[in-house]
Design an enzyme around this catalytic site. Sequence first.
Site, mmCIF file in Angstrom:
data_model
loop_
_atom_site.group_PDB
_atom_site.id
_atom_site.type_symbol
_atom_site.label_atom_id
_atom_site.label_comp_id
_atom_site.label_asym_id
_atom_site.label_seq_id
_atom_site.Cartn_x
_atom_site.Cartn_y
_atom_site.Cartn_z
ATOM 1 N N THR A 269 2.172 -5.831 -98.301
ATOM 2 C CA THR A 269 2.775 -7.032 -98.928
ATOM 3 C C THR A 269 2.642 -8.114 -97.839
ATOM 4 O OG1 THR A 269 4.877 -5.921 -98.168
ATOM 5 C CG2 THR A 269 4.396 -5.826 -100.644
ATOM 6 N N SER B 45 -6.880 3.610 -69.554
ATOM 7 C CA SER B 45 -6.198 4.641 -70.550
ATOM 8 C C SER B 45 -6.236 5.820 -70.217
ATOM 9 C CB SER B 45 -6.617 4.198 -71.744
ATOM 10 O OG SER B 45 -5.984 5.154 -72.751
ATOM 11 N N ALA C 268 -3.500 7.406 -87.586
ATOM 12 C CA ALA C 268 -2.685 8.136 -88.448
ATOM 13 C C ALA C 268 -1.868 7.037 -89.503
ATOM 14 C CB ALA C 268 -1.592 8.896 -87.755
ATOM 15 N N SER D 59 -2.654 0.846 -82.419
ATOM 16 C CA SER D 59 -3.211 -0.496 -81.992
ATOM 17 C C SER D 59 -2.151 -1.467 -81.712
ATOM 18 C CB SER D 59 -4.289 -0.928 -82.803
ATOM 19 O OG SER D 59 -3.902 -1.097 -84.078
ATOM 20 N N ASP E 22 2.805 -4.731 -88.463
ATOM 21 C CA ASP E 22 2.886 -3.950 -87.270
ATOM 22 C C ASP E 22 3.446 -4.349 -85.889
ATOM 23 O OD1 ASP E 22 1.669 -2.406 -89.300
ATOM 24 O OD2 ASP E 22 -0.243 -2.125 -88.532
ATOM 25 N N TYR F 254 -10.370 -2.078 -96.680
ATOM 26 C CA TYR F 254 -9.050 -3.193 -96.269
ATOM 27 C C TYR F 254 -9.161 -4.685 -96.789
ATOM 28 C CZ TYR F 254 -4.912 -4.797 -93.665
ATOM 29 O OH TYR F 254 -3.957 -5.480 -93.313
#
Length: 387
Positions: A38, A70, A126, A131, A175, A227
């Site tokens: 959404t 990292s 997952a 990210s 996110d 996507y």
Amino acid sequence: MSEVVAQTVASRFSELYGAEPDGVWAAPGRVNLIGEHTDYNDGFVMPFALPHQAVAAVSRREDGVLRLHSADVEGGVAELRLDDLAPESDKDWTAYPAGVVWALREAGHAVTGADVHLASTVPSGAGLSSSAALEVVVALALNDLFSLGLRGWQLARLCQRAENVYVGAPVGIMDQTASACCEAGHALFLDTRDLSQRQIPFDLAAEGMRLLVVDTQVKHSHSEGEYGKRRAGCEKGAALLGVDALRDIPYGELDEALARLGDEEEVRRLVRHVVTEDERVERVVSLLESGETRAIGPVLVEGHASLRDDFRISCPELDLVVDTALTAGALGARMTGGGFGGSAIVLAEEADVDAITKAVTEAFAAADFTAPRVFEAVPSPGARRLH
């Protein structure tokens, strides 16, 4: 625990760069309670932050150099020149932090370089926003070190731009906003059109419940085409219906809108999911605010059916989690995240958690699927400075 993590990451930074970091910051992954696909339709979402987080030790530089390392990726320190940063020039993990630096500079903020060491406990692939956590933790660190004065929602916008333009993944705003703005013990009711927020109390333990995340171990990737196809289909639906975004189709007028789409069957399915999903978010908010937490279970199940049948982004592993958990006594369950793999969430009475976990694990073994990873999701703090 945060203090131990901060010290570990700071110590490794010192080994890599030969000096103490200027500070250590953390940003969490997220799980979305309800409101899937959404966000890029200007709709409603309801994520909360996980205890899993990306942690960054960072020092500022003045020489136009960005150095990145990292703990979770093999290899040495990557060194980039800020003037060379360009969209879609980097296909490695470094695109996420480098994209944030690029987005800040594009927006006119005087970032002159940094040394960064990152470590993350957010499971990658997952559907839990690993990210976004990387982006937000770097953005928050640079915001502090360069005294940019940006608020959480502004950092989220810049991180979304980094992922959309620099990385090349057409993600919505949820996110990054969840990672930047969530609060412990709450779910974030976010209107993705105007970025208005309400923190909704969500303390399941106090009511004798738990929310499990079941990571199916099936990896998904947003930058691959499915996507983008769904997003383009939603935009086509809005255009055919003469609205700016599918958010503008009232739930009560959905049948009429679907009829106007005629034989555009795929677009009809996408529109139906988005409009009904927005209504589900509003229903969950209402139930939580009126203290009817257990009643959100069936709404989660409705959401899964819509993602499976209308949006068509589930997979056999996700469906098996949902079906098995419900059979084993769960109050509700659904896939969460972008789809095509990733994770499902399961709402359960505390007393039923072990039986549900066992049933799901055994069902995966019987289906010859990779064993799932099951853990409890506790609504946790958003991005913050640790040290």
